[in-house]
Structure formats: structure tokens, C-alpha cells
Design a protein around this motif. Sequence first.
Motif, PDB file in Angstrom:
ATOM      1  N   ASP A  11       0.832  -1.195   0.000  1.00 46.39           N
ATOM      2  CA  ASP A  11       0.000   0.000   0.000  1.00 46.39           C
ATOM      3  C   ASP A  11       0.870   1.249   0.000  1.00 46.39           C
ATOM      4  OD1 ASP A  11      -2.409  -1.284  -0.053  1.00 46.39           O
ATOM      5  OD2 ASP A  11      -2.572  -1.406   2.122  1.00 46.39           O
ATOM      6  N   VAL A  12       1.105   1.782  -1.180  1.00 41.66           N
ATOM      7  CA  VAL A  12       1.848   3.037  -1.295  1.00 41.66           C
ATOM      8  C   VAL A  12       0.859   4.172  -1.055  1.00 41.66           C
ATOM      9  CG1 VAL A  12       3.211   4.526  -2.799  1.00 41.66           C
ATOM     10  CG2 VAL A  12       3.475   2.046  -2.929  1.00 41.66           C
ATOM     11  N   ILE A  13       1.105   4.925  -0.002  1.00 40.20           N
ATOM     12  CA  ILE A  13       0.158   5.995   0.338  1.00 40.20           C
ATOM     13  C   ILE A  13       0.663   7.359  -0.097  1.00 40.20           C
ATOM     14  CG2 ILE A  13      -0.922   4.756   2.241  1.00 40.20           C
ATOM     15  CD1 ILE A  13       0.842   6.546   4.123  1.00 40.20           C
ATOM     16  N   GLY A  28       2.028   2.414   7.177  1.00 40.07           N
ATOM     17  CA  GLY A  28       2.655   1.873   8.379  1.00 40.07           C
ATOM     18  C   GLY A  28       4.124   2.193   8.515  1.00 40.07           C
ATOM     19  N   GLN A  29       4.706   2.828   7.483  1.00 38.60           N
ATOM     20  CA  GLN A  29       6.131   3.170   7.530  1.00 38.60           C
ATOM     21  C   GLN A  29       6.339   4.393   8.417  1.00 38.60           C
ATOM     22  OE1 GLN A  29       7.781   3.782   3.613  1.00 38.60           O
ATOM     23  NE2 GLN A  29       9.538   4.898   4.369  1.00 38.60           N
ATOM     24  N   LEU A  38       5.124  14.227   3.301  1.00 39.78           N
ATOM     25  CA  LEU A  38       5.862  13.208   4.035  1.00 39.78           C
ATOM     26  C   LEU A  38       7.239  13.025   3.422  1.00 39.78           C
ATOM     27  CD1 LEU A  38       3.061  10.483   4.311  1.00 39.78           C
ATOM     28  CD2 LEU A  38       3.697  12.178   6.027  1.00 39.78           C
ATOM     29  N   VAL A  39       8.226  12.804   4.269  1.00 31.80           N
ATOM     30  CA  VAL A  39       9.556  12.453   3.778  1.00 31.80           C
ATOM     31  C   VAL A  39       9.971  11.135   4.420  1.00 31.80           C
ATOM     32  CG1 VAL A  39      10.358  14.773   3.212  1.00 31.80           C
ATOM     33  CG2 VAL A  39      10.621  13.920   5.545  1.00 31.80           C
ATOM     34  N   CYS A  40      10.813  10.377   3.708  1.00 34.79           N
ATOM     35  CA  CYS A  40      11.103   9.007   4.117  1.00 34.79           C
ATOM     36  C   CYS A  40      12.201   8.930   5.164  1.00 34.79           C
ATOM     37  CB  CYS A  40      11.455   8.169   2.895  1.00 34.79           C
ATOM     38  SG  CYS A  40      13.044   8.568   2.149  1.00 34.79           S
TER      39      CYS A  40
END
Length: 63
Positions: A11-13, A28-29, A38-40
Amino acid sequence: MSKVLDMVAPDVIDYCANEECGAEIYFGQPVTKIGNELVCSGKCLIKKLGAVTVIAGREVSAE
Ligand SMILES: [Zn+2]
């Protein structure tokens, strides 16, 4: 390693707000939120904010 992971789409959000990165962000990441973006990673956060890591007293990049 596992072919199953390639076939089952996670699930890529969203995508990392750092254009240079653009990594897929999955449900969930743990991520960092800037406003609605958002940043990873912390590194992408710094890039996104336009901040650079320097040696104090010397405008030399620490990287
Ligand atoms: Zn990123």
C-alpha cells in the motif's frame, strides 16, 4: 529475495516530498511529516527544508 513481495503491491500511500528522492512511502512506515507532506528519512527532511550540515564556524559541508 522473495518473488512474492514483487507481485503483491504494498500500500503506497505517498511519495517522499524530497524530489531528489521520491521514494515510495508505504502504509505503516515511520516517516516525518512537514505540513501535509511526508519524507522518508531525516536526510530527506533536511534536504526538503533546505538545510545543510556544516562544520560550525566553517561554511564547509560536513558530507
Ligand atoms: Zn526520501
